[in-house]
Write a protein that holds these residues in place. Structure first.
Motif, PDB file in Angstrom:
ATOM      1  N   MET A 163       0.853  -1.193   0.000  1.00  0.00           N
ATOM      2  CA  MET A 163       0.000   0.000   0.000  1.00  0.00           C
ATOM      3  C   MET A 163       0.884   1.236   0.000  1.00  0.00           C
ATOM      4  SD  MET A 163      -3.079   1.189   0.026  1.00  0.00           S
ATOM      5  CE  MET A 163      -3.876   2.777   0.360  1.00  0.00           C
ATOM      6  N   HIS A 164       0.604   2.159  -0.913  1.00  0.00           N
ATOM      7  CA  HIS A 164       1.428   3.362  -1.065  1.00  0.00           C
ATOM      8  C   HIS A 164       0.656   4.593  -0.588  1.00  0.00           C
ATOM      9  CE1 HIS A 164       4.037   0.770  -3.320  1.00  0.00           C
ATOM     10  NE2 HIS A 164       3.110   0.573  -4.254  1.00  0.00           N
ATOM     11  N   TYR A 165       1.397   5.570  -0.082  1.00  0.00           N
ATOM     12  CA  TYR A 165       0.803   6.816   0.403  1.00  0.00           C
ATOM     13  C   TYR A 165       1.534   7.965  -0.273  1.00  0.00           C
ATOM     14  CZ  TYR A 165      -1.199   3.724   3.868  1.00  0.00           C
ATOM     15  OH  TYR A 165      -1.894   2.700   4.476  1.00  0.00           O
ATOM     16  N   LEU A 166       0.793   8.772  -1.006  1.00  0.00           N
ATOM     17  CA  LEU A 166       1.398   9.876  -1.759  1.00  0.00           C
ATOM     18  C   LEU A 166       0.782  11.183  -1.290  1.00  0.00           C
ATOM     19  CD1 LEU A 166       2.343   9.878  -5.458  1.00  0.00           C
ATOM     20  CD2 LEU A 166       1.014  11.802  -4.592  1.00  0.00           C
ATOM     21  N   GLU A 167       1.641  12.092  -0.835  1.00  0.00           N
ATOM     22  CA  GLU A 167       1.174  13.354  -0.269  1.00  0.00           C
ATOM     23  C   GLU A 167       1.013  14.416  -1.347  1.00  0.00           C
ATOM     24  OE1 GLU A 167       2.128  16.277   3.515  1.00  0.00           O
ATOM     25  OE2 GLU A 167       3.021  14.292   3.353  1.00  0.00           O
ATOM     26  N   THR A 168      -0.022  15.229  -1.194  1.00  0.00           N
ATOM     27  CA  THR A 168      -0.249  16.352  -2.091  1.00  0.00           C
ATOM     28  C   THR A 168      -0.455  17.622  -1.266  1.00  0.00           C
ATOM     29  OG1 THR A 168      -2.658  16.079  -2.145  1.00  0.00           O
ATOM     30  CG2 THR A 168      -1.375  14.847  -3.774  1.00  0.00           C
ATOM     31  N   TYR A 169      -0.286  18.749  -1.921  1.00  0.00           N
ATOM     32  CA  TYR A 169      -0.509  20.036  -1.260  1.00  0.00           C
ATOM     33  C   TYR A 169      -1.435  20.844  -2.152  1.00  0.00           C
ATOM     34  CZ  TYR A 169       0.705  24.712   0.578  1.00  0.00           C
ATOM     35  OH  TYR A 169       0.670  25.991   1.103  1.00  0.00           O
ATOM     36  N   ASN A 170      -2.723  20.756  -1.848  1.00  0.00           N
ATOM     37  CA  ASN A 170      -3.701  21.522  -2.611  1.00  0.00           C
ATOM     38  C   ASN A 170      -4.644  22.219  -1.643  1.00  0.00           C
ATOM     39  OD1 ASN A 170      -4.759  18.964  -1.904  1.00  0.00           O
ATOM     40  ND2 ASN A 170      -6.389  19.171  -3.392  1.00  0.00           N
ATOM     41  N   ALA A 171      -5.209  23.300  -2.105  1.00  0.00           N
ATOM     42  CA  ALA A 171      -6.105  24.119  -1.287  1.00  0.00           C
ATOM     43  C   ALA A 171      -7.135  24.748  -2.202  1.00  0.00           C
ATOM     44  CB  ALA A 171      -5.300  25.202  -0.557  1.00  0.00           C
ATOM     45  N   SER A 172      -8.077  25.476  -1.605  1.00  0.00           N
ATOM     46  CA  SER A 172      -9.082  26.157  -2.419  1.00  0.00           C
ATOM     47  C   SER A 172      -8.435  27.117  -3.406  1.00  0.00           C
ATOM     48  CB  SER A 172     -10.050  26.926  -1.502  1.00  0.00           C
ATOM     49  OG  SER A 172     -10.703  26.055  -0.616  1.00  0.00           O
ATOM     50  N   GLU A 173      -7.301  27.685  -3.023  1.00  0.00           N
ATOM     51  CA  GLU A 173      -6.640  28.691  -3.846  1.00  0.00           C
ATOM     52  C   GLU A 173      -5.808  28.102  -4.978  1.00  0.00           C
ATOM     53  OE1 GLU A 173      -7.159  30.250   0.338  1.00  0.00           O
ATOM     54  OE2 GLU A 173      -6.388  28.414  -0.565  1.00  0.00           O
ATOM     55  N   GLY A 174      -5.465  26.822  -4.891  1.00  0.00           N
ATOM     56  CA  GLY A 174      -4.651  26.236  -5.950  1.00  0.00           C
ATOM     57  C   GLY A 174      -4.065  24.898  -5.552  1.00  0.00           C
ATOM     58  N   PHE A 175      -3.448  24.248  -6.532  1.00  0.00           N
ATOM     59  CA  PHE A 175      -2.753  22.985  -6.326  1.00  0.00           C
ATOM     60  C   PHE A 175      -1.265  23.312  -6.401  1.00  0.00           C
ATOM     61  CE2 PHE A 175      -3.970  18.343  -6.803  1.00  0.00           C
ATOM     62  CZ  PHE A 175      -2.764  17.858  -6.347  1.00  0.00           C
ATOM     63  N   PHE A 176      -0.529  23.088  -5.323  1.00  0.00           N
ATOM     64  CA  PHE A 176       0.825  23.632  -5.225  1.00  0.00           C
ATOM     65  C   PHE A 176       1.949  22.597  -5.268  1.00  0.00           C
ATOM     66  CE2 PHE A 176      -1.930  26.409  -2.470  1.00  0.00           C
ATOM     67  CZ  PHE A 176      -2.140  27.376  -3.444  1.00  0.00           C
ATOM     68  N   GLY A 177       1.733  21.428  -4.697  1.00  0.00           N
ATOM     69  CA  GLY A 177       2.841  20.484  -4.610  1.00  0.00           C
ATOM     70  C   GLY A 177       2.396  19.043  -4.609  1.00  0.00           C
ATOM     71  N   ILE A 178       3.284  18.165  -5.081  1.00  0.00           N
ATOM     72  CA  ILE A 178       3.006  16.722  -5.133  1.00  0.00           C
ATOM     73  C   ILE A 178       4.284  15.971  -4.762  1.00  0.00           C
ATOM     74  CG2 ILE A 178       2.258  14.777  -6.568  1.00  0.00           C
ATOM     75  CD1 ILE A 178       0.953  16.797  -8.459  1.00  0.00           C
ATOM     76  N   GLN A 179       4.142  14.946  -3.959  1.00  0.00           N
ATOM     77  CA  GLN A 179       5.273  14.079  -3.632  1.00  0.00           C
ATOM     78  C   GLN A 179       5.712  13.364  -4.904  1.00  0.00           C
ATOM     79  OE1 GLN A 179       4.498  11.317  -0.447  1.00  0.00           O
ATOM     80  NE2 GLN A 179       6.149   9.948  -1.075  1.00  0.00           N
ATOM     81  N   ASP A 180       6.981  13.522  -5.282  1.00  0.00           N
ATOM     82  CA  ASP A 180       7.459  12.943  -6.543  1.00  0.00           C
ATOM     83  C   ASP A 180       8.480  11.835  -6.341  1.00  0.00           C
ATOM     84  OD1 ASP A 180       9.364  14.926  -5.651  1.00  0.00           O
ATOM     85  OD2 ASP A 180      10.319  14.782  -7.622  1.00  0.00           O
ATOM     86  N   GLN A 181       8.826  11.537  -5.076  1.00  0.00           N
ATOM     87  CA  GLN A 181       9.800  10.489  -4.794  1.00  0.00           C
ATOM     88  C   GLN A 181       9.164   9.411  -3.928  1.00  0.00           C
ATOM     89  OE1 GLN A 181      12.613  13.380  -3.085  1.00  0.00           O
ATOM     90  NE2 GLN A 181      14.078  12.716  -4.628  1.00  0.00           N
ATOM     91  N   LYS A 182       9.591   8.180  -4.105  1.00  0.00           N
ATOM     92  CA  LYS A 182       8.978   7.054  -3.401  1.00  0.00           C
ATOM     93  C   LYS A 182       9.093   7.173  -1.883  1.00  0.00           C
ATOM     94  CE  LYS A 182       9.331   3.302  -6.798  1.00  0.00           C
ATOM     95  NZ  LYS A 182       9.894   1.950  -7.041  1.00  0.00           N
ATOM     96  N   ASN A 183      10.280   7.405  -1.400  1.00  0.00           N
ATOM     97  CA  ASN A 183      10.528   7.326   0.037  1.00  0.00           C
ATOM     98  C   ASN A 183      10.858   8.674   0.657  1.00  0.00           C
ATOM     99  OD1 ASN A 183      10.244   4.429   0.086  1.00  0.00           O
ATOM    100  ND2 ASN A 183      12.250   4.329  -0.924  1.00  0.00           N
ATOM    101  N   ASN A 184      10.368   9.727   0.039  1.00  0.00           N
ATOM    102  CA  ASN A 184      10.608  11.078   0.539  1.00  0.00           C
ATOM    103  C   ASN A 184       9.319  11.876   0.363  1.00  0.00           C
ATOM    104  OD1 ASN A 184      11.384  13.692   1.116  1.00  0.00           O
ATOM    105  ND2 ASN A 184      13.225  13.652  -0.155  1.00  0.00           N
ATOM    106  N   SER A 185       8.706  12.284   1.467  1.00  0.00           N
ATOM    107  CA  SER A 185       7.411  12.959   1.390  1.00  0.00           C
ATOM    108  C   SER A 185       7.525  14.444   1.086  1.00  0.00           C
ATOM    109  CB  SER A 185       6.635  12.758   2.698  1.00  0.00           C
ATOM    110  OG  SER A 185       7.341  13.305   3.786  1.00  0.00           O
ATOM    111  N   ASP A 186       8.744  14.961   0.861  1.00  0.00           N
ATOM    112  CA  ASP A 186       8.873  16.351   0.434  1.00  0.00           C
ATOM    113  C   ASP A 186       8.133  16.534  -0.886  1.00  0.00           C
ATOM    114  OD1 ASP A 186      10.427  16.749   2.638  1.00  0.00           O
ATOM    115  OD2 ASP A 186      12.325  16.788   1.575  1.00  0.00           O
TER     116      ASP A 186
END
Length: 503
Positions: A270-293
């Motif tokens: 099972m994989h978990y991928l973090e995103t950074y989105n808000a009402s104002e916009g979509f700003f960031g997406i986790q692009d590495q497997k083992n790094n949630s930056d």
């Protein structure tokens, strides 16, 4: 479905070339969007007011247009809600995301234009899948259904054909047909306004589907998963959805919820991928497997500026451009977007962890921190402290909030934590000690104030009864969607209200 999975995976991977381009040429891409936004806004009421036709550089822009809060843009947004157009952006604006970045009674209505929906929010959703497919080329995510735990929409004016709702509801309501084909449940259930009715119907429908991926805010998604376990009598979500492989999550930190998800979905696949989105916009997406930056997404119709911490409280804060940021420094984000948000403070703070490419970590909110005694406690500190305390005591947290205990009768102040546990700690004293020590280890200001108990006493932990936070949010009409409990506050209003629900 195997053919569909292969085709969709191929389509998603094609986007990787464009992502690699903005990773390689970040300043050039941002400058192109700056010019595009100024050009498109030049004949709007806002553009004429600020002389956009003579703005040539980001420096001109910063000198001409002050950094804006929601309160400053609100009069313009109210006119848009009433049907006026060409005020902040030239194209028609008829959708408004009801912001739930706060649980106060006062709501924000963020304009969502066609360009913002297509070039930002939908693009972010597709890139989320593109990056996932790139990292996991053997994925079968398109062999089944996507389950999105979204909010509801409500009409403003039938005459204006305008409406507002949670951002997720606006996205669902306007999804292209191919995306709707791969999603469950249908719109009539997904957009229900009553959260508890929605929860019941989603459970009834989705237990019979082949769900391969989840997306949503962790806290609300967990409530759905527990409801599904309860209704089916199964011991694991994998007994219901054996092909489930990924949860795309955002809205709040995943740290307090990670252990509970692993308990409900006991699989190393099972994989978990973090995103950074808000009402104002979509700003960031986790692009590495083992790094949630999070990879900062630079070609979404957003031009970024950043406010250093030393400028936060100033009436006219100075901003810096992307190429001037430093690693490890706390910045508040300022955005200019194709939804007509001009130099807008979204209220989030980030720390850059890489500049090649630009990756960030969300560190908190400009208004969600505790600094009653000079301790500068931010959400990132709190999450690390709670994670360490949970690890040390085999606990898992469902919800929490914290606020100051102010100085009284010459006694030192402190922090009061209200915590609702999914799994209580095996020793609350150890939990408190580890939380306190971890905060001292990672925050020198906190450590200085704790020295000798002179300014700050040991944290006070109050264990809340089950559903305390849920009932508080319910009574405030804040169930579901992107609504969330304020984690840290510099005053006690929310905390005192929540305490009343624990009686």
């Amino acid at each position: 479905m195997a053919l569909i999975n292969s085709l969709m995976s191929w389509i998603m991977k094609k986007r990787m070339h464009q992502i690699e381009l903005f990773m390689k040429y970040p300043s050039e891409v941002q400058n192109e969007w700056f010019e595009n936004l100024i050009y498109n806004g030049r004949h709007t009421e806002w553009g004429k007011k600020h002389g956009y036709t003579s703005i040539k550089t980001p420096a001109d822009f910063a000198n001409r247009v002050p950094v804006q809060s929601y309160e400053q843009l609100k009069p313009f947004i109210d006119r848009l809600k009433n049907g006026e157009q060409n005020i902040l952006w030239p194209s028609e604006t008829k959708w408004f995301a009801k912001s739930s970045g706060t649980t106060s009674d006062k709501s924000k209505f963020i304009p969502v234009t066609k360009e913002a929906l297509e070039d930002c929010h939908y693009k972010g959703g597709k890139d989320m899948l593109s990056l996932y497919c790139n990292n996991y080329p053997e994925t079968n995510v398109f062999d089944g259904m996507a389950l999105m735990m979204g909010g509801s929409s409500q009409s403003i004016s039938a005459q204006n054909d305008s409406y507002y709702g949670d951002l997720s509801a606006i996205i669902i309501k306007n999804l292209p047909f191919w995306a709707e084909y791969l999603r469950t449940p249908g719109k009539e259930v997904a957009l229900l306004d009553n959260f508890e009715d929605k929860l019941r119907k989603m459970t009834e429908i989705t237990v019979n589907e082949n769900v391969t991926n989840l997306s949503g805010v962790p806290s609300w998604t967990l409530i759905l998963l527990h409801k599904i376990i309860e209704s089916t009598g199964k011991s694991s979500i994998l007994d219901i959805w054996p092909n489930l492989e990924v949860f795309f999550h955002g809205g709040v930190s995943f740290t307090p919820y990670r252990k509970e998800f692993k308990k409900l979905i006991p699989s190393d696949q099972m994989h978990y991928l973090e995103t950074y989105n808000a009402s104002e916009g979509f700003f960031g997406i986790q692009d590495q497997k083992n790094n949630s930056d999070l990879l900062l997404m630079l070609d979404y119709g957003i031009y970024y500026e950043f406010i250093p911490m030393s400028e936060w409280e100033k009436e006219y804060p100075k901003t810096i451009e992307l190429d001037a940021v430093e690693l490890g420094v706390n910045y508040a984000i300022v955005i200019t977007t194709n939804a007509g948000l001009w130099r807008y403070k979204i209220g989030d703070t980030v720390i850059f962890t890489s500049k090649d490419p630009y990756r960030i970590r969300v560190s908190g909110r400009t208004k969600h921190f505790i600094n009653a005694f000079g301790e500068e406690l931010i959400i990132e500190n709190a999450e690390k402290g709670l994670f360490a305390a949970c690890e040390a005591t085999n606990a898992s947290i469902k919800e929490y909030t914290a606020a100051p205990i102010f100085l009284k009768d010459k006694e030192a102040g402190g922090h009061e934590w209200l915590i609702e546990f999914t799994t209580p700690p095996n020793n609350i004293e150890t939990f408190t000690e580890v939380l306190d020590q971890t905060l001292q280890d990672i925050n020198t200001d906190y450590a200085a104030k704790r020295k000798g108990n002179m300014a700050l006493k040991r944290p006070l932990i109050r264990v809340m009864k089950s559903n305390t936070f849920f009932n508080w949010l319910k009574d405030k009409g804040k169930l579901g969607g992107q609504n969330k409990v304020p984690r840290l506050a510099n005053e006690r209003t929310h905390l005192e209200q929540i305490l009343e629900y624990n009686n």
